[in-house]
Scaffold this motif. Structure first.
Motif, PDB file in Angstrom:
ATOM      1  N   TYR A 102      -1.636   3.436  -3.116  1.00 39.06           N
ATOM      2  CA  TYR A 102      -2.426   4.631  -2.800  1.00 39.06           C
ATOM      3  C   TYR A 102      -2.204   5.115  -1.371  1.00 39.06           C
ATOM      4  O   TYR A 102      -2.938   5.965  -0.874  1.00 39.06           O
ATOM      5  CB  TYR A 102      -3.906   4.361  -3.077  1.00 39.06           C
ATOM      6  N   ALA A 159      -6.837   2.969  -0.618  1.00 38.83           N
ATOM      7  CA  ALA A 159      -5.864   3.343   0.419  1.00 38.83           C
ATOM      8  C   ALA A 159      -5.799   2.233   1.464  1.00 38.83           C
ATOM      9  O   ALA A 159      -6.812   1.624   1.792  1.00 38.83           O
ATOM     10  CB  ALA A 159      -6.262   4.661   1.076  1.00 38.83           C
ATOM     11  N   CYS A 196       0.812  -1.225   0.000  1.00 42.45           N
ATOM     12  CA  CYS A 196       0.000   0.000   0.000  1.00 42.45           C
ATOM     13  C   CYS A 196       0.844   1.274   0.000  1.00 42.45           C
ATOM     14  O   CYS A 196       0.455   2.268  -0.592  1.00 42.45           O
ATOM     15  CB  CYS A 196      -1.020  -0.012   1.128  1.00 42.45           C
ATOM     16  N   LYS A 230      -4.533  -0.644   1.194  1.00 40.28           N
ATOM     17  CA  LYS A 230      -4.590  -2.001   0.658  1.00 40.28           C
ATOM     18  C   LYS A 230      -3.317  -2.355  -0.111  1.00 40.28           C
ATOM     19  O   LYS A 230      -2.778  -1.529  -0.840  1.00 40.28           O
ATOM     20  CB  LYS A 230      -5.798  -2.153  -0.272  1.00 40.28           C
ATOM     21  N   ASP A 231      -2.862  -3.588   0.066  1.00 38.26           N
ATOM     22  CA  ASP A 231      -1.766  -4.123  -0.746  1.00 38.26           C
ATOM     23  C   ASP A 231      -2.388  -4.664  -2.027  1.00 38.26           C
ATOM     24  O   ASP A 231      -3.430  -5.323  -1.993  1.00 38.26           O
ATOM     25  CB  ASP A 231      -1.040  -5.248   0.006  1.00 38.26           C
TER      26      ASP A 231
END
Length: 147
Positions: free
Chosen positions: A72, A131, A68, A133-134
């Motif tokens: 984002y 946002a 992440c 998050k991988d």
């Protein structure tokens, strides 16, 4: 002498991609659309994907994990804000997950998502939906033009 057969910063590339979350669900794909075109190293796409392009060749496929921080970014708690329920037009059916477009104080449009609906207040979140998050991108280099 530079190798003209591999991608480097400044090259214009065209890729097909499918972006997935860690649970395997697809959030974006160029499938059925024109390839995504951008200049490598110019900041037009998320850093983690941009960095993966250097050294790739035409026709090459790769799966790129993007944490992440290189996508984002983390969720910013300051981007969450409660607004009085009466500030939202009555004809909008308020439910969690609803996307709304708001105006910033400077008059710019901004996407927000309803994350909580209370009696008096509605909690809105202006973080990018991805946002925190991988991500994983499966990419294929369609073509590129050396700079």
């Amino acid at each position: 002498m530079t190798d003209m057969s591999v991608i480097k910063d400044g090259d214009t590339v065209r890729i097909h991609y499918t972006g997935t979350l860690l649970d395997g669900s697809v959030f974006d794909s160029s499938d059925g659309r024109d390839p995504l075109e951008f200049v490598v190293g110019s900041g037009q796409i998320i850093p983690g994907l941009d960095a993966a392009m250097a050294g790739m060749a035409q026709g090459e496929k790769k799966s790129v994990p993007v944490p992440c921080a290189d996508a984002y970014g983390p969720i910013n708690p300051a981007m969450r804000q409660g607004v009085p329920r009466e500030a939202i037009p009555a004809d909008i059916p308020l439910e969690v997950g609803l996307q709304l477009q708001m105006q910033t104080p400077e008059g710019h449009p901004m996407q927000v998502m309803v994350v909580e609906v209370g009696e008096e207040e509605v909690m809105l979140d202006a973080n990018h939906p991805l946002a925190g998050k991988d991500l994983t991108f499966d990419i294929e280099v369609v073509s590129f033009d050396p700079s």
